[in-house]
Design an enzyme around this catalytic site. Structure first.
Site, mmCIF file in Angstrom:
data_model
loop_
_atom_site.group_PDB
_atom_site.id
_atom_site.type_symbol
_atom_site.label_atom_id
_atom_site.label_comp_id
_atom_site.label_asym_id
_atom_site.label_seq_id
_atom_site.Cartn_x
_atom_site.Cartn_y
_atom_site.Cartn_z
ATOM 1 C CG HIS A 37 -1.777 -1.205 1.333
ATOM 2 N ND1 HIS A 37 -1.310 -2.427 1.764
ATOM 3 C CD2 HIS A 37 -3.092 -1.368 1.050
ATOM 4 C CE1 HIS A 37 -2.311 -3.298 1.740
ATOM 5 N NE2 HIS A 37 -3.405 -2.691 1.317
ATOM 6 C CG HIS A 77 -3.782 0.243 4.789
ATOM 7 N ND1 HIS A 77 -4.753 0.548 5.715
ATOM 8 C CD2 HIS A 77 -3.665 1.345 4.006
ATOM 9 C CE1 HIS A 77 -5.211 1.785 5.491
ATOM 10 N NE2 HIS A 77 -4.564 2.281 4.459
ATOM 11 N N PRO A 127 -6.365 -4.938 11.023
ATOM 12 C CG PRO A 127 -6.896 -6.826 12.268
ATOM 13 C CD PRO A 127 -5.756 -5.896 11.951
ATOM 14 C CG ASP A 167 -10.908 8.401 5.033
ATOM 15 O OD1 ASP A 167 -11.182 9.430 5.659
ATOM 16 O OD2 ASP A 167 -10.230 8.396 3.976
ATOM 17 C CB ILE A 199 -9.171 8.022 -1.207
ATOM 18 C CG1 ILE A 199 -9.279 9.187 -2.202
ATOM 19 C CG2 ILE A 199 -8.925 6.714 -1.948
ATOM 20 C CD1 ILE A 199 -10.294 9.005 -3.315
ATOM 21 C CG HIS A 271 -6.006 1.383 -0.575
ATOM 22 N ND1 HIS A 271 -5.984 1.791 0.739
ATOM 23 C CD2 HIS A 271 -6.181 0.031 -0.548
ATOM 24 C CE1 HIS A 271 -6.148 0.734 1.525
ATOM 25 N NE2 HIS A 271 -6.265 -0.339 0.768
ATOM 26 C CB SER A 392 -24.149 -10.399 35.479
ATOM 27 O OG SER A 392 -25.397 -9.785 35.557
ATOM 28 C CD GLU A 419 -20.794 -6.299 24.692
ATOM 29 O OE1 GLU A 419 -20.847 -5.656 23.623
ATOM 30 O OE2 GLU A 419 -21.737 -6.327 25.509
ATOM 31 C CG HIS A 469 -24.695 -15.299 32.762
ATOM 32 N ND1 HIS A 469 -23.822 -14.737 33.681
ATOM 33 C CD2 HIS A 469 -25.943 -14.950 33.177
ATOM 34 C CE1 HIS A 469 -24.509 -14.070 34.594
ATOM 35 N NE2 HIS A 469 -25.788 -14.190 34.331
ATOM 36 C CG ASP A 477 -31.644 -13.670 30.352
ATOM 37 O OD1 ASP A 477 -32.794 -13.229 30.624
ATOM 38 O OD2 ASP A 477 -30.601 -13.186 30.826
ATOM 39 N NE ARG A 528 -28.901 -16.031 36.104
ATOM 40 C CZ ARG A 528 -30.037 -16.570 36.570
ATOM 41 N NH1 ARG A 528 -30.315 -17.837 36.351
ATOM 42 N NH2 ARG A 528 -30.890 -15.842 37.237
HETATM 43 C C1 LIG Z 1 -11.707 -4.455 9.742
HETATM 44 C C2 LIG Z 1 -11.148 -4.306 8.376
HETATM 45 N N1 LIG Z 1 -11.989 -4.363 7.325
HETATM 46 C C3 LIG Z 1 -11.505 -4.269 6.069
HETATM 47 C C4 LIG Z 1 -10.173 -4.120 5.826
HETATM 48 C C5 LIG Z 1 -9.627 -4.076 4.408
HETATM 49 N N2 LIG Z 1 -9.178 -2.696 4.139
HETATM 50 C C6 LIG Z 1 -7.899 -2.345 4.216
HETATM 51 S S1 LIG Z 1 -7.682 -0.696 4.012
HETATM 52 C C7 LIG Z 1 -9.325 -0.455 3.780
HETATM 53 C C8 LIG Z 1 -9.912 0.915 3.601
HETATM 54 C C9 LIG Z 1 -8.993 1.882 3.038
HETATM 55 O O1 LIG Z 1 -9.423 3.184 3.287
HETATM 56 P P1 LIG Z 1 -8.689 4.092 4.347
HETATM 57 O O2 LIG Z 1 -8.832 3.488 5.666
HETATM 58 O O3 LIG Z 1 -9.226 5.453 4.165
HETATM 59 O O4 LIG Z 1 -7.174 4.023 3.953
HETATM 60 P P2 LIG Z 1 -6.479 4.742 2.721
HETATM 61 O O5 LIG Z 1 -6.951 4.065 1.471
HETATM 62 O O6 LIG Z 1 -6.889 6.163 2.754
HETATM 63 O O7 LIG Z 1 -5.041 4.522 2.959
HETATM 64 C C10 LIG Z 1 -10.006 -1.647 3.864
HETATM 65 C C11 LIG Z 1 -11.475 -1.767 3.675
HETATM 66 C C12 LIG Z 1 -9.337 -4.076 6.955
HETATM 67 N N3 LIG Z 1 -8.018 -3.949 6.847
HETATM 68 N N4 LIG Z 1 -9.859 -4.148 8.210
HETATM 69 MG MG LIG Z 2 -8.614 7.127 3.250
#
Ligand SMILES: Cc1ncc(C[n+]2csc(CCOP(=O)(O)OP(=O)(O)O)c2C)c(N)n1
Ligand SMILES: [Mg+2]
Length: 675
Positions: A37, A77, A127, A167, A199, A271, A392, A419, A469, A477, A528
């Protein structure tokens, strides 16, 4: 406060050369790997440069210096940005060769940053949203350390938590959970640079993300600023203002993904794929980069970044002098910190483990609460709470205060009904050595926090999950709240230890195992409903929990016809079945097996003593799916399990209807033995 140097005495040409060094290393690294990236590092190079050269107090020669500022790359990334900065500022693990081995087998430069590979990476990210929330936990950790150890005139811990988020980070729900908590707790040490490039992968953020994030974060109680990310003076001023503001800070830096690339800038094409050899050339030309060679690092730029090495050593030395003065003024606290810093637990804590008398029935969640309270005073690094289920989950530490904006020494947390956020915040606390966070919720809502649990396991973090639980035994429940597949799900997570104790004394031992497990998370599955407290003068000792499975009871004459293996609330069912079988002259061994993972760590000899291979008639009893039990009961064994969702009714009725009774166990044993 901590400003390394002002923008004013730095030549603008050297600034640009240094920033373009980051951009070109990212382009070249991704191009050579033919994957990765480039866009984010190119777009965020300028604000990251200001942060790393003018603010970040870190020591490249000692990545784990306790009072370092933390830097979290939540947008994992963009890993080439972090790797480039680590190399440029002089972290020894990060050579130019490592940058050239980006995304290759065995390198320290994997696709996304992995904290377990090297001490230089604060947390594993990728993630989206996780790093954002980890930082909130790190800020909590920083406040707690400061409250425990700082004294007037002796500020041992005064570091900040900086992050770069994107973003995607801000769109993820977990970031909202954590941001809300951070605002509520006024975690002013947080300073987040938001890569506001409009973006994402699909294209413009207009496709799916059009609220005003400034207003959203202001509503969370954050201090929000908006600047041009390529205006270095503006970045510097904004970070200064963020340091001065008591609220957590979000700095919206307007940036351009793929900055400098004539054909890719401001498009999603920048990207997640290499620019291509031609576009790399064009981009370098466009940036005014005169060097032909790939991975070229101009000497002046390197020298500029490498000032971090001397600065870092100076900061650490100054801190050590501060510590010496502290030690003279507060010798006891100083020696306590030495214990904390050693990674050892304070001596004698095991002696505080409670012993529960037999025949007083007790839910394992209640025994867990009593154990926690018995241990708390001797383990001040143990802090935690619950996702709004304090009564709980029995997670409250009596008399030890609540962690709030006003009281940073409180050890009880209200994570709120969050959570996922709780799990990720716990990871940030656990990354603040040597703090040991625990967090409670219903076992069913483990499903709401799987991503951070998985990451805790991957990072080898000591987190403790108090999942109460834990089966249909929760009763009325009903099926939405009754875990069926969650025990199996937890067992499937590598490097996670799941323990489902059978009674109060096993619960105390489960806590012991959790506190001694420094290399990964432990999940406690607790009831529980009340369970009988096993009389240990007649049955095997609860210390057996530490070996994962142990013989609880054998037939009087020692002849074993069948082995009953059970966990948690079903162990007492197995004991009852054994008594019924004895009356028929059938010899049953009862094995309590609270933890597969702990059992798997034992020797083959121990396995054989608990589960002798010649006994093939084996029945497992557990109120969850049978998935996986074959490995212990074998092809000729059987399992009493839950293969459908539960139901709403009193638990005694459910246990009976779903077959978790001694009578049903006896019938299944008859079938196994062909009677
Ligand atoms: C929880 C999660 N869902 C999906 C992705 C796959 N993914 C990697 S980057 C991205 C979005 C990219 O947009 P942004 O966060 O704005 O990064 P930019 O392109 O501006 O560097 C996604 C959907 C991920 N890494 N983690
Ligand atoms: Mg972005």
């Amino acid at each position: 406060m901590s400003t390394n140097q002002s923008a004013l005495d730095q030549s603008p040409a050297l600034d640009q050369l240094s920033i373009n060094t980051i951009r070109t290393l990212a382009m070249d690294g991704v191009q050579k790997a033919n994957s990765g990236h480039p866009g984010m590092p190119m777009g965020m190079a300028a604000p990251a440069y200001v942060l790393w050269t003018r603010f970040l107090r870190h020591n490249p020669k000692n990545p784990r210096w306790a009072n370092r500022d933390r830097f979290v790359l939540s947008a994992g990334h963009g890993s080439m940005l972090l790797y480039s900065l680590l190399y440029l500022t002089g972290y020894e693990d990060y050579t130019l060769d490592q940058l050239k081995s980006f995304r290759q087998w065995g390198s320290l430069t994997p696709g996304h940053p992995e904290s377990e590979l090297t001490p230089s990476v604060e947390t594993t990210t990728g993630p989206l949203g996780q790093g954002f929330a980890n930082g909130v936990g790190m800020a909590i950790g920083a406040e707690y350390l400061a409250a425990c150890f700082n004294r007037p005139g002796h500020e041992l811990f005064d570091y900040h938590i900086y992050a770069i988020c994107s973003d995607g980070d801000l769109m993820e729900g977990v970031a909202s959970e954590a941001a809300s908590l951070a605002g509520h707790l006024k975690l002013g040490r947080l300073i987040y640079l938001y890569d506001d490039n409009r973006i994402t992968i699909d294209g413009s953020t207009d496709l799916a993300y059009t609220e005003n994030p400034s207003q959203r974060f202001e509503a969370y109680g954050w201090h929000v600023q908006e600047i041009d990310g390529n205006d270095l003076a503006a970045v510097e001023t904004a970070i200064r203002a963020a340091q001065a503001d008591p609220r957590p800070s979000l700095i919206r830096t307007h940036t351009h993904i793929g900055f400098g690339s004539p054909n890719r800038q401001d498009t999603s094409k920048a990207h997640g794929e290499p620019l291509g050899v031609e576009e790399v050339k064009l981009s370098k030309k466009n940036l005014g980069w005169p060097y032909e060679e790939d991975f070229y690092v101009p000497t002046e730029a390197l020298a500029n970044f490498r000032r971090a090495v001397d600065n870092g050593q100076r900061w650490q030395t100054e801190w050590e002098e501060k510590f010496d003065a502290y030690e003279k003024a507060h010798p006891e606290l100083a020696s306590q910190w030495r214990v904390w810093a050693s990674g050892q637990l304070p001596e004698g804590w095991q002696a505080k483990l409670p012993q529960f008398p037999p025949d007083k029935p007790m839910a394992t969640r209640e025994a867990s609460g009593k154990t926690l309270n018995a241990l708390a005073a001797s383990l001040p690094m143990l802090i935690g709470g619950s996702a709004d289920l304090r009564p709980s989950n029995n997670t409250f530490l009596e008399g030890l205060g609540e962690f709030t904006a006003e009281n940073r020494a409180g050890r009880n947390f209200h994570f709120g009904v969050r959570e996922h956020g709780m799990g990720s915040v716990m990871n940030g606390i656990a990354l603040t050595a040597p703090l040991i966070p625990y967090g409670g919720t219903f076992l069913i809502f483990y499903d709401y926090m799987r991503p951070p649990v998985r990451l805790a396991a991957m990072m080898g973090l000591q987190t403790i999950y108090v999942y109460t639980h834990d089966s249909i035994g929760l009763g009325e429940d009903g099926p939405t709240h009754q875990p069926i597949e969650q025990l199996s799900g937890l067992r499937a997570v590598p490097n996670l230890t799941m323990i489902r104790p059978a009674d109060a004394n096993e619960t105390a031992m489960a806590w012991r195992a959790a506190i001694e497990n420094h290399h990964g998370p432990t999940a406690l599955a607790l009831t529980r409903q009340k369970l009988p407290t096993i009389d240990r003068t007649k049955f095997g000792p609860a210390e057996g929990v530490l070996r994962g499975a142990y013989v609880l009871a054998d037939p009087p004459d020692g002849r074993i016809d069948v082995i009953l293996i059970a966990t948690g609330s079903e162990v007492s069912v197995a004991v009852e079945a054994r008594d019924l079988l004895a009356k028929e002259g059938i010899g049953a061994r009862v094995v309590s097996m609270p933890s597969w993972e702990l059992f798997e760590r034992q020797s083959p000899d121990y396995h054989e003593t608990v589960l002798p291979s010649q006994v093939t008639a084996r029945l497992a009893i557990e109120a969850g799916v049978a998935l996986g039990w074959k490995q212990y009961v074998g092809d000729r064994g059987d399992v009493i399990s839950m293969e459908r969702y539960g139901a709403s009714a009193p638990y005694q009725v459910l246990m009976e209807k779903f077959g978790f009774t001694a009578a049903n166990a006896v019938a299944r044993v008859h079938a196994l033995l062909g009677k």
